[in-house]
Design a protein around this motif. Structure first.
Motif, PDB file in Angstrom:
ATOM      1  N   ASP A   3     -20.250 -23.975 -29.078  1.00 17.80           N
ATOM      2  CA  ASP A   3     -21.173 -24.131 -30.200  1.00 17.80           C
ATOM      3  C   ASP A   3     -20.408 -24.825 -31.329  1.00 17.80           C
ATOM      4  OD1 ASP A   3     -22.827 -23.932 -32.399  1.00 17.80           O
ATOM      5  OD2 ASP A   3     -23.373 -21.841 -32.058  1.00 17.80           O
ATOM      6  N   HIS A   4     -20.785 -26.055 -31.654  1.00 18.91           N
ATOM      7  CA  HIS A   4     -20.013 -26.819 -32.630  1.00 18.91           C
ATOM      8  C   HIS A   4     -20.079 -26.201 -34.022  1.00 18.91           C
ATOM      9  CE1 HIS A   4     -23.801 -28.419 -34.251  1.00 18.91           C
ATOM     10  NE2 HIS A   4     -23.087 -28.828 -35.285  1.00 18.91           N
ATOM     11  N   ARG A   5     -21.122 -25.423 -34.320  1.00 14.84           N
ATOM     12  CA  ARG A   5     -21.236 -24.840 -35.655  1.00 14.84           C
ATOM     13  C   ARG A   5     -20.115 -23.856 -35.919  1.00 14.84           C
ATOM     14  NH1 ARG A   5     -27.195 -22.605 -34.995  1.00 14.84           N
ATOM     15  NH2 ARG A   5     -26.155 -21.982 -33.057  1.00 14.84           N
ATOM     16  N   THR A   6     -19.726 -23.110 -34.893  1.00 20.13           N
ATOM     17  CA  THR A   6     -18.628 -22.150 -35.035  1.00 20.13           C
ATOM     18  C   THR A   6     -17.280 -22.845 -34.886  1.00 20.13           C
ATOM     19  OG1 THR A   6     -20.017 -20.375 -34.154  1.00 20.13           O
ATOM     20  CG2 THR A   6     -17.635 -20.028 -34.114  1.00 20.13           C
ATOM     21  N   ASP A 236     -27.152 -29.929 -25.566  1.00 17.28           N
ATOM     22  CA  ASP A 236     -26.159 -29.229 -26.362  1.00 17.28           C
ATOM     23  C   ASP A 236     -25.681 -27.978 -25.643  1.00 17.28           C
ATOM     24  OD1 ASP A 236     -28.108 -27.276 -26.680  1.00 17.28           O
ATOM     25  OD2 ASP A 236     -28.406 -27.634 -28.827  1.00 17.28           O
ATOM     26  N   TYR A 237     -24.884 -27.159 -26.331  1.00 19.58           N
ATOM     27  CA  TYR A 237     -24.255 -25.988 -25.717  1.00 19.58           C
ATOM     28  C   TYR A 237     -25.285 -24.996 -25.193  1.00 19.58           C
ATOM     29  CZ  TYR A 237     -25.510 -22.967 -29.619  1.00 19.58           C
ATOM     30  OH  TYR A 237     -26.227 -22.222 -30.524  1.00 19.58           O
ATOM     31  N   ALA A 238     -26.485 -25.002 -25.788  1.00 19.38           N
ATOM     32  CA  ALA A 238     -27.532 -24.056 -25.381  1.00 19.38           C
ATOM     33  C   ALA A 238     -28.507 -24.670 -24.374  1.00 19.38           C
ATOM     34  CB  ALA A 238     -28.298 -23.564 -26.608  1.00 19.38           C
ATOM     35  N   GLU A 291     -18.642 -29.994 -28.999  1.00 21.55           N
ATOM     36  CA  GLU A 291     -19.151 -29.090 -27.967  1.00 21.55           C
ATOM     37  C   GLU A 291     -18.637 -29.460 -26.585  1.00 21.55           C
ATOM     38  OE1 GLU A 291     -23.172 -27.607 -30.268  1.00 21.55           O
ATOM     39  OE2 GLU A 291     -23.403 -28.732 -28.401  1.00 21.55           O
TER      40      GLU A 291
END
Length: 407
Positions: A3-6, A236-238, A291
């Motif tokens: 997750d790029h946000r984290t 994306d990651y999800a 990611e």
């Protein structure tokens, strides 16, 4: 995937502040290094392909977007107009109207076409707060955008060349598309009512995709309001799908802005406008790179490419000299001295750096380095200059591989 946000915040790439606002991230030094490197790569690829770069304002009069069609078809996603000197100005949601005006500012002959115009420019979308997140959905966007003005005979080859550029960029970035999509109009009133225009544009894109041999899917309801697109889709990651790169054929805006060129018959003719974005927005591209690579970016894109690790204080002069030599060769290098911890601790701290140059007493005496690669490999000691030149060569060629074994 990550997750790029984290991870992006943990790596010190970007962050946000409520006083700046939602959907308006700022870049920290390592993130800015990646962004600038990515922008330099894009401009270099475009220059070699015959593009000319321009710069245009992020504001435009409301009338500009009424002419382009954005106001009628897209204003819900635009920031509201601002009054200035009795006029209404708007933060632009797209670069194409500005580029149409730049084309219109000079007369053009068919001999000049195709004219390829590119810009890495800011644009703004009034995204709802509930969909904003990290770098992937933002309100201030730095877009890699280009517009090609060409004759009807040139449009297929220009679309094909743009698609090749996109595929080359993906290889250099070490990313793989989930699928290619031919985005078509669907039911509803959000599209320009010009059936012949749509038929011609769809025929061009279909021809290019069929000739490319790439598998693709047709998707109704995904076209731009002014024309169909080739969209290159990623996940994306999800597992959520998004568009990163795109090529669009546009007959609408050349007509709206009365663009023309003088043909071989001496008469005025309407050019076709091809929209092309190699990597979409820089923000979304970096989000996906984080990611996919988990911070272990391709060497040419890594915020720090070389870390120099002297074993003891006695090797500091040689370590400083090597770090400066790396900088002279255009590499992003840091020296981490013994006071920061044991060699093992510093190696662990540098685990995401592609190249570690260890200098002990033996290396300092003979002006060599003992290289370690990010993947755990150790390379036989090399002369310091040869080590740097090997890395500079790989980085300059935008390779994703860590090391090129020489005879």
């Amino acid at each position: 995937m990550f997750d790029h946000r984290t991870l992006g915040r943990e790596l010190g790439l970007f962050d946000t502040d409520p006083l700046i606002g939602a959907g308006l991230p700022y870049w920290l030094p390592d993130g800015a290094a990646i962004r600038h490197c990515l922008e330099d790569y894009i401009r270099g690829v475009e220059r070699r392909a015959g593009y000319r770069h321009v710069c245009s304002p992020v504001l435009g009069k409301r009338e500009l977007y009424e002419i382009s069609g954005h106001w009628a078809h897209y204003r819900d996603d635009m920031f509201p107009p601002m009054s200035s000197g009795g006029e209404q100005v708007v933060l632009r949601p797209s670069l194409c109207p500005h580029h149409a005006l730049i084309y219109r500012s000079r007369s053009h002959s068919y001999r000049e076409l195709p004219l390829r115009m590119a810009e890495l420019g800011g644009m703004y979308r009034s995204e709802l707060s509930g969909v904003l997140g990290g770098l992937s959905r933002v309100r201030a966007i730095q877009l890699n955008d280009a517009h090609l003005f060409c004759t009807p005979e040139q449009v297929a080859s220009e679309v094909s060349a743009a698609l090749d550029m996109i595929r080359g960029a993906h290889r250099a970035l070490g990313i793989v598309p989930a699928r290619y999509r031919l985005s078509l109009p669907g039911p509803g009133g959000k599209y320009i009512a010009a059936p012949d225009m749509w038929r011609r544009a769809i025929a061009v894109l279909t021809e290019v995709l069929d000739d490319s041999g790439l598998p693709y899917e047709r998707a109704e309801g995904e076209a731009a309001f002014y024309g169909p697109k080739i969209d290159v889709q990623f996940t994306d990651y999800a597992g959520r799908e998004f568009t990163l790169s795109t090529v669009q054929v546009d007959f609408h805006q050349p007509a709206q802005f009365d663009l023309h060129y003088i043909g071989p018959d001496g008469a005025r003719h309407r050019p076709i406008m091809v929209h092309r974005s190699m990597i979409g927005s820089v923000e979304r591209a970096v989000a996906h790179l984080v990611e996919v690579h988990g911070g272990a970016f391709p060497p040419w894109l890594a915020p720090t490419q070389v870390v120099v690790l002297p074993i003891a204080e006695q090797q500091l002069p040689e370590a400083i000299a090597l770090t400066e030599y790396c900088a002279d060769r255009g590499l992003r290098a840091e020296m981490r001295p013994p006071e920061l911890g044991s060699l093992g601790a510093r190696v662990r701290q540098s685990r995401l750096v592609p190249y570690q140059a260890i200098i002990g007493g033996e290396e300092a005496a003979h002006n060599t380095v003992a290289p370690r690669l990010r993947d755990g490999r150790r390379v036989d000691p090399l002369p310091a200059a040869e080590f740097v030149e090997r890395i500079a060569e790989l980085v300059g060629a935008h390779h994703t591989q860590l090391w090129d074994e020489k005879e």
